[in-house]
Scaffold this active site. Structure first.
Site, short mmCIF file in Angstrom:
data_model
loop_
_atom_site.label_atom_id
_atom_site.label_comp_id
_atom_site.label_asym_id
_atom_site.label_seq_id
_atom_site.Cartn_x
_atom_site.Cartn_y
_atom_site.Cartn_z
CE1 TYR A 88 -4.49 -1.14 0.38
CE2 TYR A 88 -3.16 -3.07 0.86
CZ TYR A 88 -4.37 -2.51 0.51
OH TYR A 88 -5.46 -3.32 0.28
CG HIS A 139 -13.47 -3.58 -4.85
ND1 HIS A 139 -12.99 -2.41 -5.41
CD2 HIS A 139 -12.89 -3.69 -3.62
CE1 HIS A 139 -12.16 -1.83 -4.54
NE2 HIS A 139 -12.09 -2.58 -3.45
CG HIS A 166 -9.93 -5.72 -5.49
ND1 HIS A 166 -9.14 -4.60 -5.32
CD2 HIS A 166 -10.89 -5.38 -6.41
CE1 HIS A 166 -9.59 -3.63 -6.09
NE2 HIS A 166 -10.64 -4.07 -6.76
#
Length: 469
Positions: free
Chosen positions: A210, A333, A360
């Site tokens: 990240y 998502h 994800h």
């Protein structure tokens, strides 16, 4: 299959306690049960579980200024951010970074501490990103190595000694699985739980550091995972947070490709963003959700050829990892994996893939065997495990009614463990990481399709899908 703890019952007292003791016991019971979700004492699991708020000492990032936290005893020539990965049969790739560019890319290693009977030379690279310049990134392949053995090694001809264990060549095989790891204190909790898990290898389906354009966070991530990643191979694939593409300025995946080199060349791939490897009866394929995957793409052609070469007698287990899930009942998502699924799911079905593991979505979900949106005993088991500890938080909202293929879902941080016991049976568990002790919140046995009638029943017509131009 969902595992719930049974209710604990205290044995009856031989005589009634005095009133003061009763009061103290009552207060203790109220205090102990204040946070309990059910009067039975059974832990709440699944989508009804509400994760308690973070403790006060928890921070969004472990290190906001990682460049100021160098090891006091380290020198510019000492290895930093050491991690290992498979590099073909019986070989391991050792990766590390040095500030000193004059350090050679060599690894000394042997089967006894301090006694290095072998030496291998490798390559190095570096990269610049905006105002950031990386150190010297070393990649050295060592081997051939014995299976299921401990090796001691030293990077660059000096510095501290490390050790790793090679995976076994036969069952049982134990795999730790974690996605969307990040660098929060929840990450640390997840890594601590994984450390307690006796595993042979770690699989990570994307979103590692990240860093998101802040390149120093790649360095702090490498330091964070080094204690685990230097002792067992970490096999990773890219997620959306690895892109770091800036139009007209920086191309995508620069840091990921430079720092986390995987055995793509060894598997016949032309890109570090997708590859495959074999270990102890399992053929594992790492796909790229963020590089071309349409039928005219290099990835599609490589994937098709790789599946066609799989020998289910040699590797009865066939497992695929990618970042964006294809089966997802969370509101987060939604639909992002649909186009890739439409293109590639027929190939997976034709090859009788056993499991598809994705990240994800920042929550956990396990599906039954499914294909083309319907339950299918010859389809793959789909698991979403994008809950390693990222800083963006959890995806709490699930869609209702729950799809028929969805078996277990929970919004919490954690990791998975896949223990492949033989050619037909594997045991999958998911562990919520806010438990002080490792607790199996989801628990199921999975049977390999190699031991079912699926391959025999569909071998002719489905093989045509893989062999067609």
């Amino acid at each position: 299959m969902e595992i719930r703890a049974g209710t604990r019952r205290s044995p009856p007292s031989p005589m009634a306690p005095p009133p003061l003791l009763l009061l103290l016991l009552l207060l203790l019971a109220v205090s102990s049960c204040a946070s309990a979700a059910a009067s039975t004492g059974a832990p709440v699991v699944g989508e009804d579980y509400v994760r308690p708020p973070a403790r006060r000492h928890r921070k969004a990032l472990l290190s906001l200024f990682p460049w100021s936290k160098k090891k006091a005893s380290s020198s510019s020539s000492d290895p930093q951010q050491v991690h290992i990965s498979l590099a073909g049969e019986k070989h391991m790739r050792i990766t590390w970074i040095t500030v000193d560019n004059s350090v050679p890319s060599v690894v000394d290693y042997g089967i006894k501490a301090g006694a290095y009977t072998f030496t291998s030379q490798g390559e190095s690279t570096s990269y610049s990103y905006l105002l950031y310049s990386s150190g010297k990134i070393h990649h050295v392949v060592i081997g051939p190595l014995e299976d299921n053995a401990i090796y001691y090694y030293r990077c660059g001809g000096q510095g501290p000694e490390f050790q790793f264990k090679t995976p076994p060549s036969q069952y049982p095989l134990s795999l730790a699985v974690v996605g969307d790891l990040g660098q929060t204190s929840w990450t640390t909790s997840t890594l601590n739980h994984i450390k307690q898990c006796e595993h042979d290898m770690l699989l990570l389906p994307g979103d590692l550091s990240y860093a998101d354009y802040m390149q120093h966070l790649w360095d702090s991530f490498g330091t964070l995972v080094e204690p685990l990643a230097s002792t067992r191979p970490w096999m990773v694939t890219e997620g959306n947070h690895e892109k770091e593409h800036i139009p007209f300025l920086e191309s995508g995946f620069q840091s990921y490709n430079a720092r986390w080199k995987m055995p793509f060349e060894e598997s016949g791939s032309t890109s570090n963003l997708y590859y495959s490897f074999e270990v102890a009866g399992a053929h594992i394929i790492m796909l790229g959700s963020y590089t071309d995957y349409d039928e005219s793409s290099d990835q599609y052609a490589w994937f098709k050829a790789d599946l066609a070469k799989v020998d289910r007698k040699r590797t009865p287990w066939l497992i695929v990892l990618l970042h964006a899930p294809w089966y997802n009942s969370n509101w987060a998502h939604q639909g992002e994996g649909d186009s890739m699924m439409a293109t590639m799911e027929p190939l997976l079905y034709a090859a009788h893939v056993d499991m598809v593991i994705a990240g994800h979505v920042h929550a956990y979900e396990r599906a039954e065997r499914v294909y083309n949106g319907r339950l299918d005993p010859c389809g793959a088991v789909h698991i979403t495990i994008g809950d390693g500890g990222n800083r963006e938080g959890l995806a709490h909202r699930y869609r209702n009614p729950k799809p028929a293929w969805s078996v277990f879902r929970e919004a919490s941080f954690g990791h998975g463990e896949l223990k492949i016991l033989n050619s037909t049976h594997a045991h999958w568990t998911w562990h919520r990481n806010d438990d002080k002790e490792p607790v199996r919140t989801d628990d199921v046995w999975i049977n390999s399709l190699a031991g079912s009638g699926c391959i025999q029943d569909h071998s002719r017509e489905l093989r045509k899908v893989l062999m067609s131009p």
